[in-house]
Design an enzyme around this catalytic site. Structure first.
Site, PDB file in Angstrom:
ATOM      1  N   LYS A 144       9.381  69.069  21.403  1.00 36.54           N
ATOM      2  CA  LYS A 144       8.157  68.606  22.021  1.00 36.54           C
ATOM      3  C   LYS A 144       8.446  67.329  22.826  1.00 36.54           C
ATOM      4  CE  LYS A 144       5.793  65.257  19.732  1.00 36.54           C
ATOM      5  NZ  LYS A 144       6.510  64.169  19.092  1.00 36.54           N
ATOM      6  N   HIS A 174       8.493  70.359  14.490  1.00 34.48           N
ATOM      7  CA  HIS A 174       9.307  70.262  13.270  1.00 34.48           C
ATOM      8  C   HIS A 174       8.453  70.305  12.006  1.00 34.48           C
ATOM      9  CE1 HIS A 174       8.478  65.904  13.323  1.00 34.48           C
ATOM     10  NE2 HIS A 174       8.850  65.891  12.062  1.00 34.48           N
ATOM     11  N   GLU A 212       1.684  56.984   8.894  1.00 36.60           N
ATOM     12  CA  GLU A 212       3.081  56.542   8.936  1.00 36.60           C
ATOM     13  C   GLU A 212       3.127  55.031   8.770  1.00 36.60           C
ATOM     14  OE1 GLU A 212       5.721  58.876  11.764  1.00 36.60           O
ATOM     15  OE2 GLU A 212       3.961  58.458  12.972  1.00 36.60           O
ATOM     16  N   ASP A 231       1.128  62.351  20.860  1.00 37.70           N
ATOM     17  CA  ASP A 231       2.368  62.342  20.089  1.00 37.70           C
ATOM     18  C   ASP A 231       2.228  63.125  18.778  1.00 37.70           C
ATOM     19  OD1 ASP A 231       5.060  61.477  19.436  1.00 37.70           O
ATOM     20  OD2 ASP A 231       4.159  60.045  18.037  1.00 37.70           O
ATOM     21  N   HIS A 236       1.699  68.396  15.806  1.00 37.66           N
ATOM     22  CA  HIS A 236       1.790  68.528  14.343  1.00 37.66           C
ATOM     23  C   HIS A 236       0.424  68.725  13.679  1.00 37.66           C
ATOM     24  CE1 HIS A 236       5.699  67.220  15.386  1.00 37.66           C
ATOM     25  NE2 HIS A 236       5.485  65.922  15.331  1.00 37.66           N
TER      26      HIS A 236
HETATM   27  C1  BG6 Z   1       7.383  62.972  15.850  1.00 46.74           C
HETATM   28  C2  BG6 Z   1       6.663  61.865  16.552  1.00 46.74           C
HETATM   29  O1  BG6 Z   1       7.114  64.194  16.474  1.00 46.74           O
HETATM   30  O2  BG6 Z   1       6.972  63.028  14.494  1.00 46.74           O
HETATM   31  C3  BG6 Z   1       6.910  60.540  15.868  1.00 46.74           C
HETATM   32  O3  BG6 Z   1       7.087  61.793  17.914  1.00 46.74           O
HETATM   33  C4  BG6 Z   1       6.595  60.642  14.388  1.00 46.74           C
HETATM   34  O4  BG6 Z   1       6.151  59.508  16.481  1.00 46.74           O
HETATM   35  C5  BG6 Z   1       7.264  61.857  13.758  1.00 46.74           C
HETATM   36  O5  BG6 Z   1       7.045  59.448  13.761  1.00 46.74           O
HETATM   37  C6  BG6 Z   1       6.787  62.061  12.332  1.00 46.74           C
HETATM   38  O6  BG6 Z   1       7.572  63.035  11.688  1.00 46.74           O
HETATM   39  P1  BG6 Z   1       7.765  63.033  10.113  1.00 46.74           P
HETATM   40  O7  BG6 Z   1       8.591  64.256   9.848  1.00 46.74           O
HETATM   41  O8  BG6 Z   1       8.467  61.752   9.776  1.00 46.74           O
HETATM   42  O9  BG6 Z   1       6.414  63.107   9.505  1.00 46.74           O
END
Ligand code: BG6
Length: 486
Positions: A144, A174, A212, A231, A236
């Site tokens: 992405k 992901h 986060e 983002d 997600h």
């Molecule tokens: C990414 C974003 O796709 O996902 C980031 O660009 C974010 O900003 C991340 O921190 C979060 O992924 P995870 O797996 O740590 O929850």
């Protein structure tokens, strides 16, 4: 589907490759899941020799593998699979050298993985096609973001689509590689218990939180101007929402699952300018403390004032029979008090409280909390009778039904999401990848929000780093008589 025999990784010297992709490939190698014949060709702009690139990967493995996976001999046998070919995707040089390196492998199945800036997706796909590295057995995976709005995502999809048919395009989100996200499918469709109640008759509202603790993480050039909505929500969070709210697919095939997700995504109610204030909140963190550590504000990190949101809260509606009138509250932010992704299902109260007259005037409605990370567990709050003779009336109390998946499956190694995705890509299974119509439906909804924000000139409200976002985000849900689960 046939297995890829050569994996070409664009962006192979980048951060994602070092942190996630090579450690994941190594783990698959260590577990004997990669065919002996699989070759990995790293590619980037730097003119590196093979040995220099291998040392980079060796170092990345040392830094990013978990302790229990480090094994020097294993790493060396993994590195033997790896070669390097510089390609400058921008100027279009290097494709011929790549073709020469592929040699006989050119006509055998190839997987091209793009971990580059998205502006390069179209040019790389076309450069590959021009050099004949896009045969009928070749497939392509992209990180992405696919574009920055609907129009640009269509453009990228069309450019890539000219060289690779849709059944050979693997768009990565992901979150779909996370065991916990896949488990949502099992929870909903491998149990009889929940699905009959999974609708507007029984559910009051749903909350999805992805919090986060990290801030900008040195990603200034990417993040500023993009913001949390694009983002995190565009991809997600909407994938989570789709999996939680879609109709039951007839199977777990790529087509069946993605058909249901896209139907759901298209049922999201578009935002209108007049609804911005009641349905959305934008935030940006100022200096504060996270986990006892003082941290700078977003604008200080950036070195200038900015209108980019690092937090967003939304109240969304799905206009279909199942979800009529049920609010879905979504929120995500950087610099929150803790890293926590969870889905909360708030059920409605029972239709009639038979205990009201005997001392229990209020029954707490059931709640189901699905923790996705960092811990994976499922908790259902149910009412129970407190032990006693009930001389002064029945006393009821909320108790938890707890399922800890990390305990239930304690012997299993927790894999990196990319292990699953890379293996599915190599083997050609598209179920956990996002189809073109899904990405476009996601953008359509996001564009409606961005246009509505622009129409009323919505600015982000400040929140202190280490808090749960601006107070308006709390008001967004409390106006409806509910509250965020923190
Ligand atoms: C990414 C974003 O796709 O996902 C980031 O660009 C974010 O900003 C991340 O921190 C979060 O992924 P995870 O797996 O740590 O929850």
């Amino acid at each position: 589907s046939v297995k890829v025999e050569t994996l070409i990784l664009f962006g192979a010297t980048g951060d994602l490759a070092h942190r996630m992709l090579f450690p994941s490939l190594y783990n698959l190698h260590m577990d004997g899941l990669l065919a002996d014949t699989l070759t990995i060709i790293g590619s980037g702009r730097s003119p590196l020799e093979r040995a220099a690139f291998q040392s980079q990967v060796r170092e990345a493995l040392g830094e990013h593998l978990t302790e229990d996976r480090i094994d020097a001999a294993m790493a060396e046998s993994f590195l033997e699979r790896i070669d390097y070919c510089p390609v400058d995707a921008g100027s279009g040089t290097g494709y011929d050298e790549l073709a020469a390196m592929l040699g006989d492998r050119m006509t055998r199945p190839i997987g091209v993985y793009l971990s580059t800036p998205p502006s390069m997706f179209g040019p790389i796909a076309q450069g590959l096609a021009a050099a004949n590295i896009a045969c009928a057995e070749c497939r392509i995976a992209m990180e992405k973001p696919i574009g920055h709005d609907l129009a640009s995502s269509r453009e990228v999809n069309a450019q890539v689509g000219d060289a690779f048919a849709e059944d050979r395009v693997f768009r990565i989100d992901h979150y779909l590689g996370k065991e916990t996200v896949q488990n949502l499918l099992a929870l909903r469709f491998a149990n009889m218990l929940f699905e009959p109640l999974w609708n507007a008759q029984a559910i009051d509202h749903v909350q999805i939180t992805v919090a986060e603790t990290v801030g900008l993480e040195g990603r200034v050039s990417y993040y500023d101007g993009v913001g949390a909505l694009r983002d995190m929500v565009q991809n997600h969070m909407l994938q989570l929402l789709a999996i939680i709210a879609m109709e039951p697919p007839a199977s777990v095939s790529a087509t069946a699952v993605r058909d249901e997700k896209v139907k759901l995504l298209r049922s999201l109610r578009k935002m209108r300018a007049e609804d911005v204030k009641s349905l959305s909140v934008k935030g940006q963190y100022t200096s504060g403390a996270v986990g006892g550590q003082a941290v700078a504000g977003y604008a200080d990190e950036l070195g200038k004032p900015s209108n980019t949101e690092t937090f967003v809260a939304l109240k969304a509606f799905i206009d279909n029979w199942r979800w009529k009138g049920v609010p879905f509250y979504l929120r995500t932010g950087k610099r929150m008090p803790q890293r926590q992704s969870e889905v909360l299902i708030q059920f409605k109260p029972v239709p009639h409280n038979i205990f009201a007259r005997v001392g229990a005037p209020r029954l707490d409605p059931n709640v189901m909390i699905i923790n996705l990370q960092p811990e994976e567990n499922i908790r259902v709050k149910v009412m129970a009778k407190q032990p006693g003779l009930d001389r002064d009336g029945v006393r009821l109390k909320e108790v938890n039904l707890d399922v800890s998946l990390s305990h239930s499956f304690a012997g299993e190694r927790r894999r990196i999401a990319y292990e699953r995705l890379l293996l599915d890509f190599i083997e050609g299974d598209q179920t956990l990848f996002v189809r073109r119509d899904e990405v476009e439906a996601q953008w359509e909804w996001i564009d409606s929000i961005r246009n509505a924000w622009a129409a009323v000139d919505l600015a982000p409200q400040n929140y202190t780093a280490g808090s749960w976002g601006p107070s308006a985000a709390i008001a967004l849900i409390e106006r409806d008589g509910a509250s965020w689960h923190d």
